[in-house]
Design a protein around this motif. Structure first.
Motif, PDB file in Angstrom:
ATOM      1  N   ARG B  99       9.423 -15.461  53.252  1.00  5.09           N
ATOM      2  CA  ARG B  99       9.841 -14.602  54.367  1.00  5.09           C
ATOM      3  C   ARG B  99      10.954 -15.264  55.180  1.00  5.09           C
ATOM      4  N   ALA B 100      10.814 -16.570  55.379  1.00  3.02           N
ATOM      5  CA  ALA B 100      11.840 -17.296  56.153  1.00  3.02           C
ATOM      6  C   ALA B 100      13.178 -17.236  55.429  1.00  3.02           C
ATOM      7  N   VAL B 101      13.137 -17.450  54.104  1.00  2.20           N
ATOM      8  CA  VAL B 101      14.377 -17.440  53.315  1.00  2.20           C
ATOM      9  C   VAL B 101      15.010 -16.050  53.346  1.00  2.20           C
ATOM     10  N   GLU B 102      14.167 -15.012  53.207  1.00  2.00           N
ATOM     11  CA  GLU B 102      14.698 -13.628  53.238  1.00  2.00           C
ATOM     12  C   GLU B 102      15.415 -13.357  54.555  1.00  2.00           C
ATOM     13  N   ARG B 103      14.782 -13.761  55.649  1.00  2.00           N
ATOM     14  CA  ARG B 103      15.376 -13.493  56.971  1.00  2.00           C
ATOM     15  C   ARG B 103      16.664 -14.297  57.166  1.00  2.00           C
ATOM     16  N   LEU B 104      16.666 -15.525  56.670  1.00  2.00           N
ATOM     17  CA  LEU B 104      17.879 -16.350  56.802  1.00  2.00           C
ATOM     18  C   LEU B 104      19.034 -15.733  56.004  1.00  2.00           C
ATOM     19  N   ARG B 105      18.698 -15.166  54.822  1.00  2.00           N
ATOM     20  CA  ARG B 105      19.748 -14.526  53.997  1.00  2.00           C
ATOM     21  C   ARG B 105      20.310 -13.307  54.724  1.00  2.00           C
ATOM     22  N   LEU B 106      19.396 -12.536  55.338  1.00  2.00           N
ATOM     23  CA  LEU B 106      19.831 -11.362  56.104  1.00  2.00           C
ATOM     24  C   LEU B 106      20.750 -11.758  57.250  1.00  2.00           C
ATOM     25  N   ARG B 107      20.358 -12.856  57.910  1.00  3.17           N
ATOM     26  CA  ARG B 107      21.154 -13.342  59.046  1.00  3.17           C
ATOM     27  C   ARG B 107      22.550 -13.740  58.573  1.00  3.17           C
ATOM     28  N   GLN B 108      22.596 -14.472  57.397  1.00  5.55           N
ATOM     29  CA  GLN B 108      23.887 -14.913  56.873  1.00  5.55           C
ATOM     30  C   GLN B 108      24.742 -13.722  56.455  1.00  5.55           C
ATOM     31  N   ALA B 109      24.045 -12.657  56.005  1.00 12.48           N
ATOM     32  CA  ALA B 109      24.783 -11.463  55.571  1.00 12.48           C
ATOM     33  C   ALA B 109      25.156 -10.573  56.751  1.00 12.48           C
ATOM     34  N   GLY B 110      24.797 -10.982  57.950  1.00 15.27           N
ATOM     35  CA  GLY B 110      25.130 -10.192  59.146  1.00 15.27           C
ATOM     36  C   GLY B 110      24.143  -9.089  59.433  1.00 15.27           C
ATOM     37  N   GLY B 111      22.963  -9.150  58.820  1.00 19.97           N
ATOM     38  CA  GLY B 111      21.930  -8.135  59.029  1.00 19.97           C
ATOM     39  C   GLY B 111      21.294  -8.210  60.399  1.00 19.97           C
ATOM     40  N   PHE B 112      21.297  -9.402  61.020  1.00 19.63           N
ATOM     41  CA  PHE B 112      20.748  -9.573  62.371  1.00 19.63           C
ATOM     42  C   PHE B 112      21.890  -9.748  63.353  1.00 19.63           C
ATOM     43  N   ALA B 113      21.769  -9.106  64.499  1.00 18.29           N
ATOM     44  CA  ALA B 113      22.809  -9.234  65.533  1.00 18.29           C
ATOM     45  C   ALA B 113      22.732 -10.617  66.166  1.00 18.29           C
TER      46      ALA B 113
END
Lengths: 364, 113
Positions: B99-113
């Motif tokens: 879950r941590a890795v998934e969220r970090l990938r989303l963050r790197q992809a700009g998925g999180f503001a």
């Protein structure tokens, strides 16, 4: 036997004899294997400090055991944990007393109280600010007690340590000189022992400290209510002393029993009477040994030292009489509690080793 | 046996060290150091404290004793219950890590503001 082995075995004597009988040889073997390959804790011919600390921590957990430990070490553990709880209850009462006094002294409008009773320092001065903060910080004891009975023993340890240290930092505890420092050290000893009992008793293997919600509320509310009531009593006594009402000797006696050491003396007397009564009824009904007496005995030792170390210079007057009486009461309570506690510990017995189930013969 | 406690990192590593074979005290300490790439170096007092807890929870048991060069070696093995507890903990940790890795990938992809 090498010097290193001899020294390591000496440190292993910290462990209970029954545990050593079972584990000493394999622990020495493991340690020396590490020493040979230069990996375990050793420095030439001395075990390293971290290695010694790990043995000391293991000894502490074994001697102050949790559930599943031999009955003797479990009773010791329960006694130390109960000493921590009783100590926190007492200091919560004192903290509430100080809080009540601070409110009465500093929060009541200036013109509502007579001149000369408005505390130390001018209103708004840093001196007064520090003093008020120091008195308010004594509520950290209540926070510690609340955390303990709700099962958060790490937060309880942090709050109790802060309650012990913060007032000393805010208000310099002594003016200087060995005599002054020694008196201060004696006076803080009961609080130090409470913090130590909390830190040592609630280790990883200790049972959860959480109490049922209603009981937890009662355990917290009782000392707070008594402390607030005592603040009112102290306020009334202060007004009577200032007004010169009543015999001066009687008022001085009352003050001697209302300081933390005097209140500790009265509290321990109450616990001793309770333990004696319980023992008498327990003997009749054949109840098992309980940790109350050893716990109270643990708490009596620092209070005796606090009283003995802060005796008034003039022991001939009313104050001297009260101090002597307190010392006699404390010694009598201490001896009674120690005797009951020793019987309880003897009744619990040494028991088998905590790690008995790990022997090959027991492996299944 | 008392109620099982949360598995700490040293306990997790000790259980992992015993998965492939029974080991003696120093062997466990060595294997834990290797598994953690040198990060966790168990002192002997700490190691035996962990072993006591794991034995009390029924996760490890003594296997056999040997005498080597005049020194006693007691070997410990993983029990079936210990293997189950280790697997559950490993799955839980792996899920958390995923879950941590998934969220970090989303963050790197700009998925999180």
């Amino acid at each position: 036997m090498s010097v290193l082995e001899e020294r390591y075995r000496r440190w292993l004597r910290l462990l209970p004899a029954s545990y050593r009988a079972e584990r000493e040889e394999e622990m020495v073997s493991a340690f020396l294997e590490g020493a040979r390959s230069g990996r375990a804790g050793h420095d030439d011919q001395h075990p390293r400090l971290l290695e010694i600390a790990s043995v000391a921590a293991l000894a502490l957990r074994l001697r102050l055991g949790g559930p599943g430990s031999p009955p003797g070490s479990y009773l010791w553990g329960e006694s130390v944990r109960l000493a921590a709880l009783l100590g926190l209850v007492f200091w919560t009462m004192i903290g509430s007393l100080y809080f009540g006094q601070a409110v009465l002294t500093y929060a009541v409008p200036a013109d509502a109280l007579p001149d000369g009773v408005m505390g130390i320092g001018d209103a708004g001065s840093p001196e007064r600010g520090r003093l008020v903060l120091a008195e308010l910080s004594s509520l950290l004891w209540a926070a510690g007690l609340g955390a303990l009975v709700s099962g958060r023993h790490r937060a309880a340890k942090a709050a109790a340590l802060a309650a012990l240290v913060v007032p000393q930092v805010l208000v310099p505890p002594f003016a200087g000189g060995w005599d002054s420092a020694a008196r201060w050290a004696c006076s803080v000893l009961p609080a130090v022992v409470t913090v130590l009992a909390l830190a040592l008793g609630h280790h990883r293997d200790a049972p959860p400290s959480r109490l049922p919600a209603r009981r937890a509320v009662r355990v917290l509310a009782f000392p707070v209510a008594v402390g607030v009531l005592l603040a009112v009593v102290v306020g009334v006594l202060g007004a009577a002393t200032r007004a010169g009402a009543g015999p001066a000797g009687l008022l001085l006696q009352a003050w001697m029993w209302l300081d933390p050491t005097g209140l500790a003396c009265l509290s321990l007397l109450g616990v001793t009477v309770w333990c004696v009564a319980r023992r008498a009824s327990g003997r009749a009904s054949g109840r098992a040994a309980v940790p109350q007496a050893p716990a109270a005995a643990i708490l009596t030792v620092p209070v005796v030292l606090a009283r003995a170390g802060t005796l008034p210079a003039d022991m001939t007057g009313v104050i001297g009489l009260a101090a002597t009486l307190q010392l006699v009461v404390l010694l009598a309570c201490g001896l009674t509690l120690a005797a009951i506690g020793m019987r309880a510990l003897r009744a619990a017995g040494g028991g088998p080793s905590a790690a008995r189930g790990t022997r090959p013969a027991d492996a299944g | 046996m008392t109620a099982a406690r949360a598995i700490t990192e040293p306990a997790f590593l000790v259980l992992t060290a015993l998965v492939d074979a029974p080991r003696h005290g120093y062997g466990i300490a060595q294997e834990v150091e290797r598994l953690s790439e040198g990060r966790v170096q168990l002192k002997i007092g700490t190691l035996y404290g962990v072993l006591d807890r794991l034995a009390a929870d029924g996760f490890v048991a003594a296997d056999r004793e040997e005498v080597r060069q005049g020194r006693l070696r007691r070997y410990y093995r993983l029990t079936d219950e210990g293997a189950r507890a280790l697997e559950e903990e490993a799955v839980r940790l792996a899920d958390n890590a995923r879950r941590a890795v998934e969220r970090l990938r989303l963050r790197q992809a700009g998925g999180f503001a």
